[in-house]
Design an enzyme around this catalytic site. Structure first.
Site, mmCIF file in Angstrom:
data_model
loop_
_atom_site.group_PDB
_atom_site.id
_atom_site.type_symbol
_atom_site.label_atom_id
_atom_site.label_comp_id
_atom_site.label_asym_id
_atom_site.label_seq_id
_atom_site.Cartn_x
_atom_site.Cartn_y
_atom_site.Cartn_z
ATOM 1 N N HIS A 61 5.425 116.406 -81.624
ATOM 2 C CA HIS A 61 4.559 115.600 -80.779
ATOM 3 C C HIS A 61 4.752 114.133 -81.136
ATOM 4 O O HIS A 61 4.941 113.810 -82.306
ATOM 5 C CB HIS A 61 3.080 115.995 -80.976
ATOM 6 N N ASP A 116 0.983 122.987 -76.093
ATOM 7 C CA ASP A 116 1.691 123.748 -75.062
ATOM 8 C C ASP A 116 2.304 125.029 -75.584
ATOM 9 O O ASP A 116 2.645 125.923 -74.805
ATOM 10 C CB ASP A 116 2.787 122.883 -74.439
HETATM 11 N N1 ACO Z 1 13.096 120.902 -81.840
HETATM 12 C C1 ACO Z 1 14.049 120.467 -82.698
HETATM 13 N N2 ACO Z 1 14.090 119.219 -83.215
HETATM 14 C C2 ACO Z 1 13.132 118.359 -82.826
HETATM 15 C C3 ACO Z 1 12.099 118.729 -81.929
HETATM 16 C C4 ACO Z 1 12.098 120.053 -81.429
HETATM 17 N N3 ACO Z 1 11.161 120.463 -80.583
HETATM 18 N N4 ACO Z 1 11.284 117.685 -81.720
HETATM 19 C C5 ACO Z 1 11.782 116.677 -82.473
HETATM 20 N N5 ACO Z 1 12.890 117.081 -83.134
HETATM 21 C C6 ACO Z 1 13.650 116.282 -84.107
HETATM 22 C C7 ACO Z 1 14.554 115.258 -83.406
HETATM 23 O O1 ACO Z 1 15.834 115.788 -83.134
HETATM 24 C C8 ACO Z 1 14.581 114.157 -84.428
HETATM 25 O O2 ACO Z 1 15.449 114.541 -85.472
HETATM 26 P P1 ACO Z 1 16.291 113.405 -86.262
HETATM 27 O O3 ACO Z 1 15.281 112.550 -86.945
HETATM 28 O O4 ACO Z 1 17.151 114.194 -87.197
HETATM 29 O O5 ACO Z 1 17.095 112.665 -85.209
HETATM 30 C C9 ACO Z 1 13.168 114.179 -85.028
HETATM 31 O O6 ACO Z 1 12.722 115.528 -84.874
HETATM 32 C C10 ACO Z 1 12.180 113.225 -84.341
HETATM 33 O O7 ACO Z 1 12.210 113.518 -82.941
HETATM 34 P P2 ACO Z 1 11.951 112.463 -81.776
HETATM 35 O O8 ACO Z 1 12.542 112.980 -80.507
HETATM 36 O O9 ACO Z 1 12.382 111.106 -82.238
HETATM 37 O O10 ACO Z 1 10.376 112.480 -81.718
HETATM 38 P P3 ACO Z 1 9.515 111.899 -80.550
HETATM 39 O O11 ACO Z 1 8.212 111.546 -81.134
HETATM 40 O O12 ACO Z 1 10.258 110.843 -79.801
HETATM 41 O O13 ACO Z 1 9.401 113.149 -79.529
HETATM 42 C C11 ACO Z 1 8.655 115.106 -78.454
HETATM 43 C C12 ACO Z 1 8.309 113.963 -79.423
HETATM 44 C C13 ACO Z 1 9.262 114.548 -77.140
HETATM 45 C C14 ACO Z 1 7.390 115.860 -78.093
HETATM 46 C C15 ACO Z 1 9.692 116.030 -79.152
HETATM 47 O O14 ACO Z 1 9.151 116.542 -80.355
HETATM 48 C C16 ACO Z 1 10.147 117.186 -78.255
HETATM 49 O O15 ACO Z 1 11.088 117.014 -77.460
HETATM 50 N N6 ACO Z 1 9.473 118.382 -78.351
HETATM 51 C C17 ACO Z 1 9.770 119.492 -77.487
HETATM 52 C C18 ACO Z 1 9.112 119.281 -76.133
HETATM 53 C C19 ACO Z 1 7.603 119.496 -76.176
HETATM 54 O O16 ACO Z 1 7.125 120.483 -76.725
HETATM 55 N N7 ACO Z 1 6.861 118.585 -75.529
HETATM 56 C C20 ACO Z 1 5.396 118.687 -75.411
HETATM 57 C C21 ACO Z 1 4.707 117.571 -76.095
HETATM 58 S S1 ACO Z 1 2.968 117.829 -76.034
HETATM 59 C C22 ACO Z 1 2.464 117.257 -74.535
HETATM 60 O O17 ACO Z 1 3.093 116.453 -73.885
HETATM 61 C C23 ACO Z 1 1.216 117.741 -74.036
#
Ligand code: ACO
Length: 428
Positions: free
Chosen positions: A307, A364
């Protein structure tokens, strides 16, 4: 703490005031930055460090896993009040008295009829259309049927728009689902509570009396409360920015619905279920998918994990996880998808990749499991989220209007070509 922040550019110092919120969060007020520095701006892609507004609606602390609406903890609200009371609280700032709540509900019921001509628009959509696209279009179309909703200068017209959208949205949602299923449209029942009516309009069968299941009513009520607001997320920021141009409430919310549709935002609940189904179809090997999620050369992400602001357990996920267990137990559902979800959750919570990056299951991850047990089609999951988020969008839009916020218009750092001579087509 000092009351000023100093920025030094080419040896010249500029002072900016620090602003402190009621929860002691500190912001540097850079309103005068560009003028004072003659053109310097801040760059913050994805707005990870940028506050777009001051707001008195929702407080969350992602590090500590705290979420409060108007000062009340989400845990207490989910336990003690219903969705409509939460909507009133978010929009008007206080929990309603009994009389205020009754009037609010009556006003919503009185405005819940949808113009029959909306059906013609609904009918024009192909059966394959995604319900989020339909709902976004129908919400926008409501403006045409309710022209006064664009008068943002009048408190009275604003109130009318608020009760209209709260009344009509569940009808649009239920009709969209029924149209896709080939069922006759249901007009609801004014005798029912808000959430009961949503369930009846969605699930009643022609010629059969609809019987409410209290476990489902309670679970949906809770889900809607937990989704009701989440401060300046992608869809809410969209609603505020569209509204900042003085667009009406319905048009602003239609834009918010489109933003919510995205799989990185509200669309994640559908994506979670599709991911779990794909893992099941592939033999149920959760370890294989854990490895894919960690592989930087593989675009696969574990949907429902991580998140933007919660770098601790999502407090809503804790409540929903419990509700999911209750619903499945009460309905006696044995779901192989759930076993896969539990397996993934356990593995991720123990895996250094997820632990180090503070990637916990989000709201979610569990909501889809409840919706599935309730027989809500997967495509409708994000639409259910939209019903829940509606009061938050309304509250944020209204706050923005009452605070007379200026039109939202970010700057950019241009990195394209500098001026160059035009090349005639034959010389390109
Ligand atoms: N699976 C695997 N790796 C992940 C995931 C995931 N779900 N989420 C983040 N990471 C990793 C990234 O690859 C990154 O790794 P790195 O540091 O080695 O490059 C690190 O964790 C940080 O990730 P970011 O994308 O920079 O985090 P950000 O805060 O921008 O993104 C987000 C948050 C978009 C929710 C992300 O975690 C994601 O895509 N999750 C899956 C989609 C999801 O469940 N969305 C619902 C959010 S809740 C809502 O909107 C109600």
């Amino acid at each position: 703490m000092s009351k000023q922040a100093t920025i030094e550019i080419d040896g010249e110092k500029y002072e900016f005031p620090l602003v402190t919120g009621t929860e002691n969060e500190v912001a540097i007020d850079i309103t005068t930055l560009r003028t004072a520095t003659k053109g310097v701006i801040t760059l913050d892609s994805g707005f990870k460090n940028t506050g777009s507004c001051e707001s008195a609606i929702t407080f969350l602390d992602g590090e500590k896993g705290i979420l409060r609406y108007r000062g009340y903890s989400i845990e207490e609200l989910a336990q003690k009040v219903d969705f409509l009371e939460v909507a009133y609280l978010l929009i008007f700032g206080e929990l309603p008295t009994k009389a205020q709540n009754d009037k609010f509900h009556d006003d919503i019921k009185a405005q819940s009829a949808v113009d029959e001509d909306i059906k013609k628009i609904l009918e024009a959509f192909p059966k394959s259309a995604h319900p989020m696209g339909i709902i976004s279009s129908l919400t926008s179309a409501l403006t045409a049927f309710n022209p006064s909703s664009v008068n943002v200068e009048s408190e009275e017209d604003m109130y009318k728009s608020v009760v209209k959208i709260l009344g009509k949205m569940p009808v649009l949602v239920a009709w969209t689902m029924r149209k896709k299923q080939g069922l006759p449209l249901d007009y609801g029942d004014d005798e029912l509570g808000y959430v009961e009516n949503i369930l009846k309009m969605m699930f009643s069968k022609p010629s059969t009396k609809y019987v409410q299941n209290q476990v489902l009513v309670d679970a949906l009520d809770k889900l809607l409360i937990l989704h009701a607001d989440h401060e300046q997320n992608c869809s809410t920021s969209t609603v505020r920015i569209v509204g900042s141009a003085h667009a009406g409430l319905f048009a602003s919310i239609s834009a918010g619905i489109s933003a919510l549709w995205g799989p990185l935002h509200g669309g994640a609940n559908q994506a979670v279920l599709e991911m779990l189904q794909a893992i099941e179809a592939d033999g149920g090997d959760t370890k294989k998918y854990m490895a894919k999620a960690k592989d930087k050369n593989d675009p696969f992400r574990l949907m429902g994990f991580g998140h933007r602001v919660y770098k601790n357990f999502d407090p809503r996920a804790k409540i929903i996880k419990k509700a999911a267990d209750e619903v499945l137990e009460a309905l006696g559902v044995e779901d192989p998808i759930l076993a896969i979800a539990k397996g993934l959750e356990k593995e991720a919570l123990e895996d250094p990749y997820f632990v180090e990056r503070k990637l916990y299951p989000n709201v979610d991850f569990y909501s889809g499991i409840i919706y599935r047990a309730m027989n809500i089609p997967t495509e409708m999951f994000t639409v259910m989220f939209a019903i829940g988020r509606l009061p938050g969008w309304i509250a944020q839009w209204r706050e923005m209007r009452l605070r007379k916020e200026p039109i939202g218009r970010p700057r950019q750092l241009y990195i394209g070509e500098t001026q160059r001579p035009f090349v005639e087509v034959e010389n390109r």
